[in-house]
Design a protein around this motif. Structure first.
Motif, mmCIF file in Angstrom:
data_model
loop_
_atom_site.group_PDB
_atom_site.id
_atom_site.type_symbol
_atom_site.label_atom_id
_atom_site.label_comp_id
_atom_site.label_asym_id
_atom_site.label_seq_id
_atom_site.Cartn_x
_atom_site.Cartn_y
_atom_site.Cartn_z
ATOM 1 N N ASP A 195 0.811 -1.215 0.000
ATOM 2 C CA ASP A 195 0.000 0.000 0.000
ATOM 3 C C ASP A 195 0.846 1.267 0.000
ATOM 4 O OD1 ASP A 195 -2.582 -1.293 0.062
ATOM 5 O OD2 ASP A 195 -2.118 -1.864 2.122
ATOM 6 N N THR A 221 2.878 4.563 -1.048
ATOM 7 C CA THR A 221 2.695 5.626 -2.024
ATOM 8 C C THR A 221 3.994 5.825 -2.789
ATOM 9 O OG1 THR A 221 3.427 7.377 -0.525
ATOM 10 C CG2 THR A 221 1.060 6.814 -0.492
ATOM 11 N N ARG A 265 -5.524 6.268 -2.980
ATOM 12 C CA ARG A 265 -4.258 5.533 -3.008
ATOM 13 C C ARG A 265 -4.351 4.328 -3.924
ATOM 14 N NH1 ARG A 265 -1.726 5.601 2.941
ATOM 15 N NH2 ARG A 265 0.082 5.099 1.702
#
Length: 106
Positions: free
Chosen positions: A24, A26, A62
């Motif tokens: 997850d 970024t 995201r």
């Protein structure tokens, strides 16, 4: 004797291993952990997805990344090797900074 600095993995390999531990993450987190530019991270993510090595799913604002363990290495000398053969030897660790949160199991 040469004093040139080099690494065994390319930025593609570094991003792939990082995503295995931090699916997850970024772009900014990947950039910070690996010390490569945002532009380079974006290009690598695009390359990996285009080659079918990863898939990304938007979750809100995201992205979540998944490694395609059925994919094969692209280099002809390793084209018989699936990512699962290598990724299966890596286990995410809970402790330590994100850039070293994977553990190679021998």
């Amino acid at each position: 004797m040469t004093t040139a600095q080099w690494t065994l993995l390319t930025s593609h390999g570094h991003v792939l291993f990082y995503l295995a531990a931090e699916p997850d993450a970024t772009v900014r987190q990947i950039t910070s952990a690996l010390g490569i530019s945002e532009r380079r991270v974006i290009a690598v993510l695009h390359d990996l997805e285009e080659a079918g090595l990863i898939t990304s799913t938007r979750v809100g604002v995201r992205k979540h990344y998944e490694i395609n363990e059925d994919a094969h290495f692209r280099h002809p000398t390793l084209s018989h090797v699936q990512l699962r053969d290598v990724m299966g030897q890596i286990r995410p660790r809970v402790e330590g900074p994100p850039m070293i949160r994977w553990l190679i199991v021998v």
